[in-house]
Scaffold this motif. Structure first.
Motif, mmCIF file in Angstrom:
data_model
loop_
_atom_site.group_PDB
_atom_site.id
_atom_site.type_symbol
_atom_site.label_atom_id
_atom_site.label_comp_id
_atom_site.label_asym_id
_atom_site.label_seq_id
_atom_site.Cartn_x
_atom_site.Cartn_y
_atom_site.Cartn_z
ATOM 1 N N LEU A 183 16.443 10.797 -70.013
ATOM 2 C CA LEU A 183 16.235 9.827 -71.089
ATOM 3 C C LEU A 183 14.779 9.409 -71.149
ATOM 4 O O LEU A 183 14.206 8.971 -70.148
ATOM 5 C CB LEU A 183 17.117 8.595 -70.848
ATOM 6 C CG LEU A 183 16.882 7.376 -71.751
ATOM 7 C CD1 LEU A 183 17.234 7.700 -73.198
ATOM 8 C CD2 LEU A 183 17.686 6.178 -71.245
ATOM 9 N N THR A 184 14.169 9.513 -72.321
ATOM 10 C CA THR A 184 12.816 8.986 -72.528
ATOM 11 C C THR A 184 12.917 7.641 -73.245
ATOM 12 O O THR A 184 13.913 7.330 -73.878
ATOM 13 C CB THR A 184 11.956 9.943 -73.370
ATOM 14 O OG1 THR A 184 12.437 9.935 -74.729
ATOM 15 C CG2 THR A 184 12.003 11.361 -72.819
ATOM 16 N N GLY A 185 11.860 6.846 -73.115
ATOM 17 C CA GLY A 185 11.848 5.547 -73.790
ATOM 18 C C GLY A 185 12.878 4.575 -73.248
ATOM 19 O O GLY A 185 13.393 3.726 -73.978
ATOM 20 N N ALA A 186 13.166 4.661 -71.955
ATOM 21 C CA ALA A 186 14.250 3.860 -71.380
ATOM 22 C C ALA A 186 13.954 2.365 -71.384
ATOM 23 O O ALA A 186 14.878 1.554 -71.307
ATOM 24 C CB ALA A 186 14.542 4.326 -69.957
ATOM 25 N N ALA A 187 12.684 1.982 -71.476
ATOM 26 C CA ALA A 187 12.333 0.559 -71.487
ATOM 27 C C ALA A 187 12.427 -0.053 -72.869
ATOM 28 O O ALA A 187 12.362 -1.277 -73.020
ATOM 29 C CB ALA A 187 10.923 0.364 -70.929
ATOM 30 N N GLY A 188 12.583 0.773 -73.896
ATOM 31 C CA GLY A 188 12.677 0.272 -75.259
ATOM 32 C C GLY A 188 14.046 -0.294 -75.580
ATOM 33 O O GLY A 188 14.975 -0.243 -74.766
ATOM 34 N N GLN A 189 14.190 -0.826 -76.788
ATOM 35 C CA GLN A 189 15.444 -1.490 -77.135
ATOM 36 C C GLN A 189 16.626 -0.512 -77.159
ATOM 37 O O GLN A 189 17.711 -0.821 -76.649
ATOM 38 C CB GLN A 189 15.320 -2.216 -78.476
ATOM 39 C CG GLN A 189 14.946 -1.359 -79.673
ATOM 40 C CD GLN A 189 15.000 -2.150 -80.977
ATOM 41 O OE1 GLN A 189 15.543 -3.245 -81.039
ATOM 42 N NE2 GLN A 189 14.442 -1.578 -82.039
ATOM 43 N N LEU A 190 16.435 0.695 -77.704
ATOM 44 C CA LEU A 190 17.513 1.676 -77.679
ATOM 45 C C LEU A 190 17.719 2.198 -76.265
ATOM 46 O O LEU A 190 18.858 2.374 -75.819
ATOM 47 C CB LEU A 190 17.212 2.832 -78.631
ATOM 48 C CG LEU A 190 18.230 3.988 -78.611
ATOM 49 C CD1 LEU A 190 19.641 3.495 -78.897
ATOM 50 C CD2 LEU A 190 17.826 5.084 -79.589
#
Length: 301
Positions: A7-14
């Motif tokens: 998973l990329t962008g795991a710190a974002g809202q999605l």
């Protein structure tokens, strides 16, 4: 059967919603730009690092939820937006071409110009208006070119994403309702607000599909119904009061886009036809206002 998902962008809202709803059958490798705690560092602006992450983890799926989403700033930072939104998915797809995994690329309604006035189907031509939409369209095209012919990738477009954490329209409006007596909000841009909760559900359902030999190259997912940003802002105020997050709602005044100029041009109509996705995944439509009520219940006061 356990599957491994990078998973990329795991710190974002999605990304946070995806982690919270991750099925027990998934071995999840969560990454973010800086890495933090349990998150491994992966800078999507570094194509070489993206390829290396695929070779290191050899996932069954890459779920590319990370993106450069600052629509207006993208007009001043086109190279960075291109690196994150186009070069990164290309590099991830190139890695998967060799390792044999699949890819779920999360994309946006901004790949369309918003001129047609009825919901966009997944197979319609892309025609973005600004840098953000153009770079996301380039990312879609790269993934399709590399993995699409083998049915090993799907782009899932969505719209107006918000959730109980992160930076989004919901949280901004709740703050402004508290701070101001009146708000001016655009009424002539129409789309559909989409909860990170329902979007995460769709992502996991798609990756749980049987390992069929072919995936549709593009699918759409958003909540049901239609709204303007004005409608969305009014509903946030009403539900914020009902749920005790606001003592009172500000008066929301409808304005047209010309009265609120921004560096980036936005599509005036960007509803997405999600019928194919709902049929494929067996998921029922959730009206955006119902989804909004669910999300607001999770917002910390």
């Amino acid at each position: 059967m356990t599957i491994k998902v990078l998973l990329t962008g795991a710190a974002g809202q999605l990304g946070q919603a995806l982690q919270a709803s991750c099925p027990s059958s998934v071995e999840l490798v969560s990454t973010s730009r800086m890495g933090d705690g349990l998150l491994q560092p992966l800078d999507l602006a570094d194509a070489q690092a993206c390829r290396a992450a695929v070779f290191q983890h050899r996932p069954d799926w890459v779920l590319n939820a990370g993106a450069y989403t600052a629509v207006d700033h993208a007009e001043q930072e086109p190279d960075l937006a291109l690196a994150v939104n186009a070069s990164a998915p290309r590099a991830l797809a190139e890695g998967l071409l060799e390792t044999g995994g699949r890819m779920l690329q999360v994309s946006t309604d901004f790949v369309f110009n918003g001129a047609q006035g009825h919901p966009y189907r997944p197979n319609q031509p892309r025609d973005p208006l600004g840098v953000y939409g153009a770079t996301k369209a380039a990312g879609e095209e790269a993934v399709e070119q590399i993995l699409g012919a083998q049915g090993r990738a799907v782009t899932l477009r969505t719209s107006w994403v918000y959730g109980p954490v992160g930076r989004n329209f919901l949280l901004t409006m709740l703050r402004l309702h508290r701070e101001r007596e009146q708000l001016n909000v655009v009424v002539d841009q129409v789309g559909c607000p989409t909860s990170t909760i329902t979007l995460a559900t769709a992502c996991w359902a798609l990756m749980k599909e049987p390992q069929q030999p072919y995936l549709p190259p593009v699918l759409h997912w958003c909540d049901a119904g239609a709204a303007s940003w004005y409608d969305f802002a009014v509903a946030i105020g009403e539900l914020g009061v009902a749920k005790g997050l606001l003592q009172r709602a500000a008066v929301v005044n409808p304005i047209i886009t010309a009265e609120y100029p921004t560096p980036a041009q936005r599509p005036s109509y960007s509803l997405l036809d999600c019928s194919e996705t709902r049929q494929l995944l067996g998921l029922h439509a959730c009206h955006w206002r119902v989804a909004l009520e669910q999300v607001i219940a999770d917002v910390e006061s």
